[in-house]
Write a protein that holds these residues in place. Structure first.
Motif, PDB file in Angstrom:
ATOM      1  N   ALA A   1     -10.315  -3.138   3.881  1.00  0.00           N
ATOM      2  CA  ALA A   1     -11.756  -3.340   4.009  1.00  0.00           C
ATOM      3  C   ALA A   1     -12.259  -3.034   5.408  1.00  0.00           C
ATOM      4  O   ALA A   1     -13.462  -3.124   5.659  1.00  0.00           O
ATOM      5  N   ARG A   2     -11.385  -2.655   6.316  1.00  0.00           N
ATOM      6  CA  ARG A   2     -11.785  -2.422   7.698  1.00  0.00           C
ATOM      7  C   ARG A   2     -12.437  -1.059   7.887  1.00  0.00           C
ATOM      8  O   ARG A   2     -12.250  -0.133   7.096  1.00  0.00           O
ATOM      9  N   ASP A   3     -13.175  -0.955   8.968  1.00  0.00           N
ATOM     10  CA  ASP A   3     -13.907   0.278   9.246  1.00  0.00           C
ATOM     11  C   ASP A   3     -12.988   1.469   9.462  1.00  0.00           C
ATOM     12  O   ASP A   3     -13.325   2.598   9.107  1.00  0.00           O
ATOM     13  N   TYR A   4     -11.822   1.250  10.050  1.00  0.00           N
ATOM     14  CA  TYR A   4     -10.970   2.393  10.362  1.00  0.00           C
ATOM     15  C   TYR A   4     -10.435   3.053   9.100  1.00  0.00           C
ATOM     16  O   TYR A   4     -10.190   4.249   9.081  1.00  0.00           O
TER      17      TYR A   4
ATOM     18  N   ARG B   1     -19.018   9.130   0.546  1.00  0.00           N
ATOM     19  CA  ARG B   1     -18.065   8.928  -0.558  1.00  0.00           C
ATOM     20  C   ARG B   1     -17.142   7.744  -0.286  1.00  0.00           C
ATOM     21  O   ARG B   1     -15.940   7.799  -0.557  1.00  0.00           O
ATOM     22  N   LEU B   2     -17.709   6.673   0.249  1.00  0.00           N
ATOM     23  CA  LEU B   2     -16.918   5.492   0.579  1.00  0.00           C
ATOM     24  C   LEU B   2     -17.272   4.298  -0.291  1.00  0.00           C
ATOM     25  O   LEU B   2     -16.783   3.200  -0.029  1.00  0.00           O
ATOM     26  N   VAL B   3     -18.110   4.477  -1.308  1.00  0.00           N
ATOM     27  CA  VAL B   3     -18.390   3.383  -2.226  1.00  0.00           C
ATOM     28  C   VAL B   3     -17.122   3.067  -3.011  1.00  0.00           C
ATOM     29  O   VAL B   3     -16.434   3.982  -3.487  1.00  0.00           O
ATOM     30  N   ASP B   4     -16.789   1.782  -3.142  1.00  0.00           N
ATOM     31  CA  ASP B   4     -15.503   1.430  -3.753  1.00  0.00           C
ATOM     32  C   ASP B   4     -15.476   1.785  -5.230  1.00  0.00           C
ATOM     33  O   ASP B   4     -16.459   2.225  -5.818  1.00  0.00           O
ATOM     34  N   ASP B   5     -14.317   1.571  -5.834  1.00  0.00           N
ATOM     35  CA  ASP B   5     -14.064   2.060  -7.186  1.00  0.00           C
ATOM     36  C   ASP B   5     -14.987   1.453  -8.230  1.00  0.00           C
ATOM     37  O   ASP B   5     -15.268   2.077  -9.252  1.00  0.00           O
TER      38      ASP B   5
ATOM     39  N   LEU C   1       5.451  -1.394  -3.550  1.00  0.00           N
ATOM     40  CA  LEU C   1       4.811  -0.545  -4.564  1.00  0.00           C
ATOM     41  C   LEU C   1       3.837  -1.351  -5.417  1.00  0.00           C
ATOM     42  O   LEU C   1       2.722  -0.897  -5.705  1.00  0.00           O
ATOM     43  N   LEU C   2       4.245  -2.548  -5.821  1.00  0.00           N
ATOM     44  CA  LEU C   2       3.362  -3.384  -6.626  1.00  0.00           C
ATOM     45  C   LEU C   2       2.140  -3.828  -5.825  1.00  0.00           C
ATOM     46  O   LEU C   2       1.011  -3.791  -6.325  1.00  0.00           O
ATOM     47  N   GLY C   3       2.375  -4.247  -4.582  1.00  0.00           N
ATOM     48  CA  GLY C   3       1.265  -4.735  -3.766  1.00  0.00           C
ATOM     49  C   GLY C   3       0.277  -3.657  -3.373  1.00  0.00           C
ATOM     50  O   GLY C   3      -0.905  -3.930  -3.186  1.00  0.00           O
ATOM     51  N   ALA C   4       0.772  -2.431  -3.250  1.00  0.00           N
ATOM     52  CA  ALA C   4      -0.109  -1.327  -2.860  1.00  0.00           C
ATOM     53  C   ALA C   4      -0.767  -0.646  -4.045  1.00  0.00           C
ATOM     54  O   ALA C   4      -1.592   0.247  -3.859  1.00  0.00           O
ATOM     55  N   ALA C   5      -0.408  -1.059  -5.262  1.00  0.00           N
ATOM     56  CA  ALA C   5      -0.924  -0.380  -6.453  1.00  0.00           C
ATOM     57  C   ALA C   5      -2.438  -0.448  -6.539  1.00  0.00           C
ATOM     58  O   ALA C   5      -3.103   0.531  -6.901  1.00  0.00           O
ATOM     59  N   ALA C   6      -3.020  -1.611  -6.202  1.00  0.00           N
ATOM     60  CA  ALA C   6      -4.474  -1.753  -6.288  1.00  0.00           C
ATOM     61  C   ALA C   6      -5.175  -0.789  -5.349  1.00  0.00           C
ATOM     62  O   ALA C   6      -6.229  -0.240  -5.672  1.00  0.00           O
ATOM     63  N   PHE C   7      -4.585  -0.561  -4.163  1.00  0.00           N
ATOM     64  CA  PHE C   7      -5.190   0.373  -3.206  1.00  0.00           C
ATOM     65  C   PHE C   7      -4.988   1.815  -3.650  1.00  0.00           C
ATOM     66  O   PHE C   7      -5.893   2.640  -3.551  1.00  0.00           O
ATOM     67  N   LEU C   8      -3.801   2.138  -4.143  1.00  0.00           N
ATOM     68  CA  LEU C   8      -3.495   3.515  -4.519  1.00  0.00           C
ATOM     69  C   LEU C   8      -4.180   3.929  -5.817  1.00  0.00           C
ATOM     70  O   LEU C   8      -4.691   5.045  -5.932  1.00  0.00           O
ATOM     71  N   LEU C   9      -4.192   3.048  -6.789  1.00  0.00           N
ATOM     72  CA  LEU C   9      -4.702   3.390  -8.115  1.00  0.00           C
ATOM     73  C   LEU C   9      -6.177   3.077  -8.285  1.00  0.00           C
ATOM     74  O   LEU C   9      -6.795   3.547  -9.241  1.00  0.00           O
ATOM     75  N   GLY C  10      -6.743   2.311  -7.378  1.00  0.00           N
ATOM     76  CA  GLY C  10      -8.112   1.873  -7.559  1.00  0.00           C
ATOM     77  C   GLY C  10      -8.138   0.512  -8.235  1.00  0.00           C
ATOM     78  O   GLY C  10      -7.142   0.045  -8.805  1.00  0.00           O
ATOM     79  N   ARG C  11      -9.263  -0.137  -8.165  1.00  0.00           N
ATOM     80  CA  ARG C  11      -9.343  -1.517  -8.648  1.00  0.00           C
ATOM     81  C   ARG C  11      -9.095  -1.627 -10.145  1.00  0.00           C
ATOM     82  O   ARG C  11      -8.437  -2.552 -10.606  1.00  0.00           O
TER      83      ARG C  11
ATOM     84  N   PRO D   1     -16.827  -1.433  17.039  1.00  0.00           N
ATOM     85  CA  PRO D   1     -15.824  -0.469  17.512  1.00  0.00           C
ATOM     86  C   PRO D   1     -14.432  -1.066  17.636  1.00  0.00           C
ATOM     87  O   PRO D   1     -13.450  -0.343  17.641  1.00  0.00           O
ATOM     88  N   MET D   2     -14.317  -2.390  17.722  1.00  0.00           N
ATOM     89  CA  MET D   2     -12.997  -2.997  17.883  1.00  0.00           C
ATOM     90  C   MET D   2     -12.157  -2.826  16.626  1.00  0.00           C
ATOM     91  O   MET D   2     -10.936  -2.697  16.703  1.00  0.00           O
ATOM     92  N   THR D   3     -12.790  -2.826  15.451  1.00  0.00           N
ATOM     93  CA  THR D   3     -12.047  -2.659  14.210  1.00  0.00           C
ATOM     94  C   THR D   3     -11.904  -1.201  13.818  1.00  0.00           C
ATOM     95  O   THR D   3     -11.385  -0.900  12.743  1.00  0.00           O
ATOM     96  N   SER D   4     -12.358  -0.296  14.676  1.00  0.00           N
ATOM     97  CA  SER D   4     -12.308   1.126  14.352  1.00  0.00           C
ATOM     98  C   SER D   4     -11.163   1.844  15.041  1.00  0.00           C
ATOM     99  O   SER D   4     -11.014   3.047  14.875  1.00  0.00           O
ATOM    100  N   PHE D   5     -10.398   1.137  15.837  1.00  0.00           N
ATOM    101  CA  PHE D   5      -9.265   1.743  16.524  1.00  0.00           C
ATOM    102  C   PHE D   5      -8.009   0.926  16.287  1.00  0.00           C
ATOM    103  O   PHE D   5      -8.060  -0.297  16.105  1.00  0.00           O
TER     104      PHE D   5
END
Length: 642
Positions: A164-167, A357-361, A93-103, A400-404
């Motif tokens: 940060a990956r394309d997928y 709508r993929l520009v970061d926070d 939960l702590l480690g994923a907070a930056a991704f879930l809540l935004g920077r 394409p390798m990082t998209s799958f």
């Protein structure tokens, strides 16, 4: 299994596996076999030393210490595993907070993690033990919360690398919420290093729990674990040293077994204790129930698919906002192919990210109008809008390798789009995936759907990526450097495929590329970007001979062709592109332009439209460039510096 067998062939791997297995088996069977013997009181044999009847002696009530040590295995292991589970869950939960809540919100959590990691774990455990109180429950919570910061730091690092990956960007375009991306598409890909560290952490938790019980903060009588037995044994250590030796040896052996087993697991997975693993590429979408919410556009239906006016993208900088995209205005009509060209840093890809709508926070997107099929993309992020982006916009990324997802079959990844967007069942969605693979010219699609991404060539993966975009009914395809990683032959196949899709389904195409020749071949119209602005908008047919902006002509001249004189140096554009953080006054290209005048360096030229509908931003548009002037501008020292 082969890797596991190779680990078992090593002395350390075999020892770790057998010892860990023995501890776990003992935790199960010891209370069943020896609880009565461990609780038997013999007042006539109190504090006896080791003997044939009592190999480790007895305690102050005459109870057999060895049997009590064996029976205590279950409680010791259970409590250690419970504390480890708490550490893993809270750490996730702590480690994923930056991704879930935004920077911005995640920074606060990250700061807390950094502060907590700076303290030794045993100090945190003692602090939380005081907070949660004395006893087994309090000790479990204390050790679990004390181990959470290190797990959180690891999770944060792994999640940030994968996010940060394309997928992940593709999933966001498809309308997936951040929670769903995290649970279904990120955490499965960080599971291996987390399992390794959790296994090693279990050994540390076992030692920490024994320490708290030894200090009297853990398990309380009449229950007992190894730490509690060690606490009781120390009081009689001068009478019977074995009373402390038996539980101490158990703690040592079990802790060492868990740690060595964790290292063995790391070798099996092929990662280090804090290593990384491959990434995942799965498309997803908002529920199909929201389709009705996007069925009615906010403006009248026309042939305009994408309408962009005064688009700006800015990021905070040390001396004020940095604007990599500065006031773009253009439209893409149904069935039209628009190319976007320019050097690296001109804002091409960032424009595509803003549309999707993929520009970061940290980024801020502003526009007078930003609409897809008449729907305002500036509106709040809702399921309806994610559904719109997922069904009407297809993104084709550069690599394409990082998209799958390397761990899932190709058919399942394509089918998931149809299941969530169109409400298809598994069988129908897989049939749709086969059909889309066939549509993008992948041979034997029935067989290919059961293969993994690494079994596809680079060109096939790129075609499959396009096929994933076609699982819905896209009105716009945004292709960001889709041929960069491909050889020339496969590149032509992908370009032909995009052209065929556009012609067959009247799909609009925005093709971002550094290659002017490719854009001129595929597109109807070309937008030339420099320093975050459109400097010329012209038909692709006029790109070679009819360009009016000096920068556009320099880009075209820099592409060699069959008539290029091989005895002469290749044409280059002198100097370097403008830094978005330091855009000069006037025309941004003036420092590199052979036609620049004093006006060019002070006054920014407007983007004007001629009677033919072509647009150009230049004070000296269309004027001939003197070859002698150009040669003087380009010398070897300046080329090497650039």
């Amino acid at each position: 299994m082969q890797r596991w067998r190779s680990v078992l062939r090593t002395p350390v791997g075999l020892t770790a596996t057998l010892s860990t297995g023995a501890v776990l088996v003992l935790a199960v069977i010891a209370p069943i076999l020896w609880t009565d013997d461990a609780n038997a009181i013999d007042t006539g044999n109190i504090l006896a030393g080791p003997s044939a009847d009592h190999w480790a002696g007895t305690d102050n009530l005459g109870r057999d210490i060895l049997f009590r040590t064996l029976v205590a295995t279950r409680l010791s292991v259970e409590l250690a595993l419970a504390a480890t589970a708490i550490a893993v869950v809270v750490g996730l939960l702590l480690g994923a907070a930056a991704f879930l809540l935004g920077r911005r919100s995640g920074r606060l959590v990250s700061a807390g993690i950094n502060i907590a990691v700076a303290f030794p774990g045993i100090l945190l455990a003692l602090f939380f033990a005081v907070v949660f109180g004395v006893g087994a429950t309090g000790a479990v919570l204390a050790i679990g919360f004390a181990g959470a910061p290190s797990m959180g730091r690891l999770t944060q690092t792994l999640v940030a690398g994968i996010a940060a990956r394309d997928y992940v960007a593709a999933a966001q375009v498809a309308g997936v919420s951040r929670v769903r991306i995290l649970v279904r598409h990120i955490l499965p890909n960080v599971s291996e290093p987390l399992v390794v560290n959790a296994t090693i952490g279990a050994g540390g938790a076992l030692l920490s729990f024994a320490g708290l019980s030894f200090l009297g903060l853990g398990v309380q009588q009449p229950s007992y674990d190894w730490g509690r037995l060690l606490f009781d044994g120390v009081s009689s250590i001068y009478v019977n040293p074995a009373s402390a030796l038996a539980p101490g040896a158990a703690v040592l052996v079990a802790g060492l077994a868990f740690n060595l087993f964790g290292e063995s697991v790391a070798k099996v997975f092929g990662v280090g204790a804090v290593g990384g693993i491959p990434t995942l590429a799965v498309s997803d979408a908002a529920p199909a129930a929201d389709q009705a919410a996007v069925a009615t556009p906010t403006h009248a239906v026309s042939d305009v698919v994408l309408d962009v006016r005064d688009l700006e993208v800015s990021f905070p900088g040390p001396h004020g906002p940095i604007r990599p995209v500065r006031g773009l205005t253009f439209a893409v009509r149904r069935g039209e192919a628009v190319g976007v060209v320019g050097e690296s840093g001109s804002g091409k890809s960032l424009t595509a990210l803003a549309i999707s709508r993929l520009v970061d926070d940290l980024g801020r997107v502003d526009a007078t109008r930003l609409e897809l099929l008449g729907h305002d993309l500036r509106a709040a992020d809702t399921r309806a809008q994610r559904q719109l982006l997922g069904t009407s916009l297809a993104m084709v990324f550069q690599d394409p390798m990082t998209s799958f997802n390397p761990t899932k079959r190709m058919g399942g990844q394509l089918a998931e789009v149809a299941r969530h967007h169109q409400g298809m069942d598994r069988r129908s969605a897989l049939a749709r995936a086969v059909d889309r693979m066939r549509a993008v010219r992948i041979d034997d699609p029935e067989h290919r759907t059961h293969q993994y991404p690494h079994e596809f060539s680079g060109g096939m993966r790129q075609r499959a990526m396009i096929g994933m975009g076609l699982m819905g009914t896209p009105a716009l395809i945004v292709a960001d450097e889709p041929t960069t990683a491909l050889d020339v032959t496969v590149q032509q196949q992908v370009l032909d495929l995009l052209a065929a899709i556009r012609a067959a389904d009247d799909v609009a195409l925005v093709l971002i590329s550094h290659d002017v020749a490719v854009v001129g071949q595929v597109c109807d119209r070309v937008l030339v970007m420099y320093a975050g602005k459109i400097v010329e908008d012209l038909p692709a047919a006029d790109l070679s001979a009819g360009a009016r902006h000096p920068y556009t002509r320099a880009l075209v001249a820099a592409v060699p062709d069959m008539d290029t004189d091989l005895s002469q140096p290749l044409a280059v554009i002198p100097g370097r592109p403008v830094d978005p953080a330091d855009v000069p006054a006037g025309c941004a290209y003036a420092a590199r332009c052979p036609l620049a005048t004093a006006q060019c360096r002070t006054d920014e030229p407007p983007l004007t439209t001629d009677p033919a509908g072509r647009r150009v931003a230049c004070w000296r548009a269309g004027e001939p460039i003197d070859i002698e002037i150009q040669d003087r501008e380009i010398d070897l020292e300046e080329v090497e510096a650039s």
